[in-house]
Design an enzyme around this catalytic site. Structure first.
Site, PDB file in Angstrom:
ATOM      1  N   GLU A 173      40.765  34.630  26.867  1.00 44.43           N
ATOM      2  CA  GLU A 173      40.615  35.495  28.041  1.00 44.43           C
ATOM      3  C   GLU A 173      41.788  35.253  28.991  1.00 44.43           C
ATOM      4  O   GLU A 173      41.900  34.195  29.607  1.00 44.43           O
ATOM      5  CB  GLU A 173      39.287  35.177  28.741  1.00 44.43           C
ATOM      6  CG  GLU A 173      39.048  35.924  30.037  1.00 44.43           C
ATOM      7  CD  GLU A 173      37.859  35.382  30.812  1.00 44.43           C
ATOM      8  OE1 GLU A 173      37.792  35.648  32.034  1.00 44.43           O
ATOM      9  OE2 GLU A 173      37.000  34.691  30.210  1.00 44.43           O
ATOM     10  N   THR A 203      38.428  38.421  34.898  1.00 41.45           N
ATOM     11  CA  THR A 203      38.473  38.701  36.335  1.00 41.45           C
ATOM     12  C   THR A 203      38.743  40.188  36.560  1.00 41.45           C
ATOM     13  O   THR A 203      39.533  40.587  37.408  1.00 41.45           O
ATOM     14  CB  THR A 203      39.524  37.835  37.060  1.00 41.45           C
ATOM     15  OG1 THR A 203      39.496  36.504  36.546  1.00 41.45           O
ATOM     16  CG2 THR A 203      39.199  37.749  38.564  1.00 41.45           C
ATOM     17  N   LYS A 225      27.957  36.162  31.299  1.00 42.90           N
ATOM     18  CA  LYS A 225      28.613  34.916  31.688  1.00 42.90           C
ATOM     19  C   LYS A 225      27.855  34.297  32.855  1.00 42.90           C
ATOM     20  O   LYS A 225      27.702  34.929  33.903  1.00 42.90           O
ATOM     21  CB  LYS A 225      30.064  35.194  32.102  1.00 42.90           C
ATOM     22  CG  LYS A 225      30.814  33.941  32.530  1.00 42.90           C
ATOM     23  CD  LYS A 225      32.265  34.240  32.862  1.00 42.90           C
ATOM     24  CE  LYS A 225      32.410  34.858  34.244  1.00 42.90           C
ATOM     25  NZ  LYS A 225      33.835  34.904  34.664  1.00 42.90           N
TER      26      LYS A 225
END
Length: 206
Positions: free
Chosen positions: A41, A68, A128
């Site tokens: 990521e 993000t 998450k």
């Protein structure tokens, strides 16, 4: 199940890279894959993320995603650059819309049971749990009581010392951060050190 999610579930880990500079995103991904971490990521907290995604997207044996992700515009740009999955720090409906439109799996950030439910209702393939270190591995077991079918990925404060506990308490996979990819090592292009750290982390999961 999507190939990226299959790899994440099989390896039981992905790594999130937060570094001010990435000299070679493809080499970074190769170094992580050599240590057993195939899902990487790259985040919008790194300047020029889209450029890094384009350079790394075709790395053999890797599944590169964008993290993000806060807006639909960011999500669309990441997908266009080759991101195989998207990750948000919280509930972001417009990101979910883009992910669904392009059939890209979304790992949406949440913490409370209500947020976990909201994430799944928006179509998140996995949730998450961030910041996971605040309540520790047992919190995942508590969440899985009323929400047994939700794939959970703890992030934030996960390291080689506690990752196996998170998995034992029901995590689909764990998100490894600076324990595997210290910003200085990334910026210096110390790929051998990153491979060593990735291998050490994956061995701790066994």
């Amino acid at each position: 199940m999507n190939a990226a999610l299959q790899a994440m579930a099989a390896d039981r880990v992905l790594t999130v890279v937060r570094a001010p500079v990435i000299p070679d995103a493809a080499r970074l991904c190769e170094a992580l894959a050599a240590g057993g971490i195939r899902c990487v990521e790259l985040t919008y907290t790194t300047p020029d993320l889209v450029t890094h995604l384009r350079r790394a997207a075709s790395t053999a044996g890797c599944f590169v995603g964008a993290g993000t992700v806060l807006t639909g515009e960011q999500a669309a740009a990441a997908v266009d650059a080759g991101a195989r999955f998207l990750v948000t720090p919280g509930i972001r409906p417009e990101v979910a819309e883009v992910a669904a439109e392009h059939h890209v799996p979304l790992v949406m950030g949440a913490f409370t049971p209500s947020e976990v439910i909201a994430a799944r209702e928006l179509g998140a393939a996995a949730v998450k749990i961030f910041p996971a270190h605040l309540l520790g591995p047992r919190y995942l077991k508590d969440l899985r009581g009323p929400l047994p079918g939700v794939p959970l990925v703890p992030s934030g404060g996960v390291n080689a010392g506690n990752a196996a506990d998170f998995l034992a308490h029901g995590a689909l996979a764990v998100s490894a951060g600076t324990d595997v990819v210290p910003p200085d090592a990334v910026a210096d292009g110390d790929w051998a050190e990153i491979t060593r750290r990735a291998r050490q982390f994956t061995e701790a999961l066994r």
